[in-house]
Motif scaffolding. Structure first.
Motif, PDB file in Angstrom:
ATOM      1  N   TRP A 114      35.866  19.743  34.600  1.00 39.11           N
ATOM      2  CA  TRP A 114      34.886  20.643  33.990  1.00 39.11           C
ATOM      3  C   TRP A 114      34.142  21.415  35.088  1.00 39.11           C
ATOM      4  O   TRP A 114      34.044  22.639  35.040  1.00 39.11           O
ATOM      5  N   TRP A 115      33.620  20.686  36.092  1.00 41.54           N
ATOM      6  CA  TRP A 115      32.881  21.396  37.141  1.00 41.54           C
ATOM      7  C   TRP A 115      33.824  22.120  38.105  1.00 41.54           C
ATOM      8  O   TRP A 115      33.482  23.188  38.628  1.00 41.54           O
ATOM      9  N   LYS A 116      35.008  21.566  38.316  1.00 45.20           N
ATOM     10  CA  LYS A 116      35.970  22.269  39.171  1.00 45.20           C
ATOM     11  C   LYS A 116      36.375  23.601  38.548  1.00 45.20           C
ATOM     12  O   LYS A 116      36.523  24.612  39.246  1.00 45.20           O
ATOM     13  N   SER A 117      36.554  23.617  37.232  1.00 39.82           N
ATOM     14  CA  SER A 117      36.913  24.857  36.552  1.00 39.82           C
ATOM     15  C   SER A 117      35.804  25.894  36.673  1.00 39.82           C
ATOM     16  O   SER A 117      36.073  27.094  36.824  1.00 39.82           O
ATOM     17  N   VAL A 118      34.551  25.427  36.615  1.00 43.36           N
ATOM     18  CA  VAL A 118      33.421  26.350  36.761  1.00 43.36           C
ATOM     19  C   VAL A 118      33.385  26.922  38.179  1.00 43.36           C
ATOM     20  O   VAL A 118      33.164  28.122  38.375  1.00 43.36           O
ATOM     21  N   VAL A 119      33.598  26.059  39.184  1.00 46.38           N
ATOM     22  CA  VAL A 119      33.592  26.526  40.579  1.00 46.38           C
ATOM     23  C   VAL A 119      34.710  27.535  40.814  1.00 46.38           C
ATOM     24  O   VAL A 119      34.489  28.623  41.355  1.00 46.38           O
ATOM     25  N   LEU A 120      35.931  27.183  40.398  1.00 51.82           N
ATOM     26  CA  LEU A 120      37.056  28.092  40.577  1.00 51.82           C
ATOM     27  C   LEU A 120      36.878  29.367  39.750  1.00 51.82           C
ATOM     28  O   LEU A 120      37.215  30.463  40.206  1.00 51.82           O
ATOM     29  N   GLY A 121      36.349  29.207  38.537  1.00 45.03           N
ATOM     30  CA  GLY A 121      36.103  30.378  37.700  1.00 45.03           C
ATOM     31  C   GLY A 121      35.072  31.310  38.315  1.00 45.03           C
ATOM     32  O   GLY A 121      35.197  32.536  38.219  1.00 45.03           O
ATOM     33  N   ALA A 122      34.056  30.730  38.959  1.00 46.34           N
ATOM     34  CA  ALA A 122      33.042  31.558  39.612  1.00 46.34           C
ATOM     35  C   ALA A 122      33.632  32.313  40.804  1.00 46.34           C
ATOM     36  O   ALA A 122      33.379  33.504  40.989  1.00 46.34           O
ATOM     37  N   LEU A 123      34.438  31.622  41.618  1.00 47.18           N
ATOM     38  CA  LEU A 123      34.991  32.238  42.823  1.00 47.18           C
ATOM     39  C   LEU A 123      36.071  33.268  42.496  1.00 47.18           C
ATOM     40  O   LEU A 123      36.068  34.388  43.013  1.00 47.18           O
ATOM     41  N   ASN A 124      37.019  32.874  41.647  1.00 45.80           N
ATOM     42  CA  ASN A 124      38.169  33.737  41.360  1.00 45.80           C
ATOM     43  C   ASN A 124      37.883  34.807  40.326  1.00 45.80           C
ATOM     44  O   ASN A 124      38.580  35.829  40.289  1.00 45.80           O
ATOM     45  N   ILE A 125      36.853  34.574  39.486  1.00 41.76           N
ATOM     46  CA  ILE A 125      36.596  35.497  38.372  1.00 41.76           C
ATOM     47  C   ILE A 125      35.140  35.948  38.337  1.00 41.76           C
ATOM     48  O   ILE A 125      34.839  37.140  38.431  1.00 41.76           O
ATOM     49  N   GLY A 126      34.224  34.999  38.166  1.00 41.49           N
ATOM     50  CA  GLY A 126      32.824  35.315  37.890  1.00 41.49           C
ATOM     51  C   GLY A 126      32.159  36.152  38.960  1.00 41.49           C
ATOM     52  O   GLY A 126      31.369  37.068  38.656  1.00 41.49           O
ATOM     53  N   ALA A 127      32.431  35.864  40.233  1.00 41.74           N
ATOM     54  CA  ALA A 127      31.899  36.680  41.333  1.00 41.74           C
ATOM     55  C   ALA A 127      32.873  37.786  41.705  1.00 41.74           C
ATOM     56  O   ALA A 127      32.471  38.918  41.986  1.00 41.74           O
ATOM     57  N   PHE A 128      34.164  37.456  41.699  1.00 40.96           N
ATOM     58  CA  PHE A 128      35.177  38.397  42.167  1.00 40.96           C
ATOM     59  C   PHE A 128      35.232  39.669  41.321  1.00 40.96           C
ATOM     60  O   PHE A 128      35.250  40.783  41.857  1.00 40.96           O
ATOM     61  N   GLY A 131      34.265  34.453  32.737  1.00 35.82           N
ATOM     62  CA  GLY A 131      33.745  35.392  31.759  1.00 35.82           C
ATOM     63  C   GLY A 131      32.388  34.977  31.220  1.00 35.82           C
ATOM     64  O   GLY A 131      31.483  35.817  31.042  1.00 35.82           O
ATOM     65  N   LEU A 132      32.226  33.681  30.967  1.00 38.11           N
ATOM     66  CA  LEU A 132      30.939  33.184  30.467  1.00 38.11           C
ATOM     67  C   LEU A 132      29.839  33.318  31.517  1.00 38.11           C
ATOM     68  O   LEU A 132      28.668  33.491  31.173  1.00 38.11           O
ATOM     69  N   LEU A 133      30.204  33.226  32.780  1.00 36.57           N
ATOM     70  CA  LEU A 133      29.217  33.417  33.845  1.00 36.57           C
ATOM     71  C   LEU A 133      28.803  34.886  33.954  1.00 36.57           C
ATOM     72  O   LEU A 133      27.651  35.194  34.257  1.00 36.57           O
ATOM     73  N   ILE A 134      29.738  35.795  33.699  1.00 36.97           N
ATOM     74  CA  ILE A 134      29.433  37.227  33.801  1.00 36.97           C
ATOM     75  C   ILE A 134      28.608  37.710  32.608  1.00 36.97           C
ATOM     76  O   ILE A 134      27.752  38.600  32.748  1.00 36.97           O
ATOM     77  N   ALA A 135      28.811  37.117  31.410  1.00 34.02           N
ATOM     78  CA  ALA A 135      28.225  37.632  30.172  1.00 34.02           C
ATOM     79  C   ALA A 135      26.709  37.818  30.228  1.00 34.02           C
ATOM     80  O   ALA A 135      26.210  38.926  29.953  1.00 34.02           O
ATOM     81  N   PRO A 136      25.910  36.775  30.556  1.00 34.12           N
ATOM     82  CA  PRO A 136      24.451  36.996  30.558  1.00 34.12           C
ATOM     83  C   PRO A 136      24.009  37.998  31.607  1.00 34.12           C
ATOM     84  O   PRO A 136      23.068  38.769  31.379  1.00 34.12           O
ATOM     85  N   LEU A 137      24.693  38.020  32.748  1.00 30.82           N
ATOM     86  CA  LEU A 137      24.338  38.976  33.794  1.00 30.82           C
ATOM     87  C   LEU A 137      24.610  40.403  33.332  1.00 30.82           C
ATOM     88  O   LEU A 137      23.819  41.315  33.601  1.00 30.82           O
ATOM     89  N   ALA A 138      25.727  40.593  32.612  1.00 36.89           N
ATOM     90  CA  ALA A 138      26.059  41.928  32.116  1.00 36.89           C
ATOM     91  C   ALA A 138      25.003  42.424  31.135  1.00 36.89           C
ATOM     92  O   ALA A 138      24.601  43.600  31.164  1.00 36.89           O
ATOM     93  N   VAL A 139      24.523  41.545  30.261  1.00 34.77           N
ATOM     94  CA  VAL A 139      23.507  41.933  29.278  1.00 34.77           C
ATOM     95  C   VAL A 139      22.177  42.253  29.961  1.00 34.77           C
ATOM     96  O   VAL A 139      21.511  43.248  29.644  1.00 34.77           O
ATOM     97  N   LEU A 140      21.788  41.420  30.930  1.00 31.54           N
ATOM     98  CA  LEU A 140      20.503  41.612  31.599  1.00 31.54           C
ATOM     99  C   LEU A 140      20.490  42.874  32.459  1.00 31.54           C
ATOM    100  O   LEU A 140      19.496  43.604  32.492  1.00 31.54           O
ATOM    101  N   VAL A 141      21.577  43.125  33.151  1.00 36.06           N
ATOM    102  CA  VAL A 141      21.606  44.240  34.114  1.00 36.06           C
ATOM    103  C   VAL A 141      21.994  45.557  33.456  1.00 36.06           C
ATOM    104  O   VAL A 141      21.394  46.608  33.741  1.00 36.06           O
ATOM    105  N   GLU A 142      23.001  45.511  32.571  1.00 34.52           N
ATOM    106  CA  GLU A 142      23.555  46.752  32.031  1.00 34.52           C
ATOM    107  C   GLU A 142      23.179  47.018  30.580  1.00 34.52           C
ATOM    108  O   GLU A 142      23.439  48.117  30.075  1.00 34.52           O
TER     109      GLU A 142
END
Length: 317
Positions: A66-80, A190-201
């Motif tokens: 669960w946490w490994k998926s979040v870390v990899l998702g953040a690096l490969n997707i959420g931040a990238f 995608g879930l990590l990007i969602a709240p940031l997209a709403v707040l910023v854009e």
């Protein structure tokens, strides 16, 4: 060609389709999508693709994954993704992609730290040649440098390189295929990007037919299929071999710019493309004495296994 060599060549070619697809991202972003929406674009690219793959795989993470998926998702997707699209919006396509050519050098250093792989002189020289070749392509391109765009491109490359090495180190849970692993990461990112997209854009922009078509292409071909091929390749090739396919992305961006956008290619750019492509091919040659994977053995916990120990291996093929 020997059967094993033919299988490896096929695997490499299929993995290479991922960066080739990503090389079209810049043209699609600038020509089809609403302007100045990097977070929304990253969200629409990642989350639908992740949910689609989760539906197909029907496997959820367990335990530490669960946490490994979040870390990899953040690096490969959420931040990238947001950083990638920010650079794409602020820089010409080729210039935005050039920083990705230093990805192999990042991966070589991280592989030494996390995978116990000593960098060879040949690997370092090949990485430098790839970066230099891509630079020849990009330095001829028109357009002024934008400091924020360059920093975003550099950060996106570092994020993806770290995610690639960690993906190789952690492997996959036994019985879980690359389809599920890809779905986990895309959904988490995608879930990590969602709240940031709403707040910023703010609210999503109005979309016309061109934008809908562009987003569909990015979500399905450019993300769901391409990332499945990429993570499948990471599981069967070395992290260095996979990342040396990365320069195919800026080379594709240059070719698309020439073929579809009317951007001229000079003899110097063509020479740079040949050099970068040659470095990409050279990066696929495994060092002598190495097996097909060319990496250390890791136990199911993700830690390096002693040479004389008996462990349950993570199935990565």
């Amino acid at each position: 060609m020997r059967p094993l060599a033919a299988q490896r060549a096929t695997l490499t070619a299929l993995t290479a389709l991922a960066p080739v697809s990503w090389g079209t991202t810049y043209a699609v972003t600038t020509e089809f999508l609403p302007p100045d929406r990097p977070l929304f674009t990253g969200l629409v690219r990642a989350l639908p693709a992740g949910l689609l793959l989760l539906t197909l795989a029907r496997v959820l993470p367990r335990g530490a994954w669960w946490w490994k998926s979040v870390v990899l998702g953040a690096l490969n997707i959420g931040a990238f993704f947001p950083l990638l699209f920010l650079s794409a919006y602020r820089l010409p396509g080729g210039m935005a992609a050039v920083v990705g050519s230093v990805g192999p050098l990042f991966v070589v250093g991280l592989s030494a730290l996390l995978l116990g792989q000593r960098p060879t002189t040949r690997t370092l020289l090949t990485g430098i040649a790839a970066a230099f070749g891509v630079s020849l392509v990009v330095l001829q391109a028109a357009g002024a440098l934008d400091a924020l765009g360059v920093l975003a491109a550099l950060a996106s490359t570092a994020s993806m390189s770290t995610g690639t090495v960690l993906t190789k180190r952690w492997g996959r849970p036994e019985g879980v295929g690359p389809l599920a692993l890809t779905g986990w990461q895309l959904t988490a990112g995608g879930l990590l990007i969602a709240p940031l997209a709403v707040l910023v854009e703010g609210a999503p922009p109005a979309l016309d037919g061109r934008a809908v078509g562009g987003y569909l292409y990015l979500a399905v071909a450019n993300t769901a299929i391409a990332y499945w091929l990429w993570f499948r390749g990471i599981g069967r090739l070395t992290a260095t071999q996979v990342t040396f396919l990365g320069p195919l992305s800026p080379l594709t961006a240059a070719v698309v710019g020439w073929a579809a956008l009317g951007q001229a290619l000079t003899p110097v750019q063509l020479a740079g493309m040949a050099l970068a492509f040659g470095a990409t091919v050279a990066g696929q040659i495994a060092p002598r004495g190495k097996g097909p994977a060319g990496t250390r053995t890791f136990s199911s916990s993700g830690k390096p296994a002693p040479k004389d120990s008996k462990v349950t291996l993570v199935k990565v093929g």
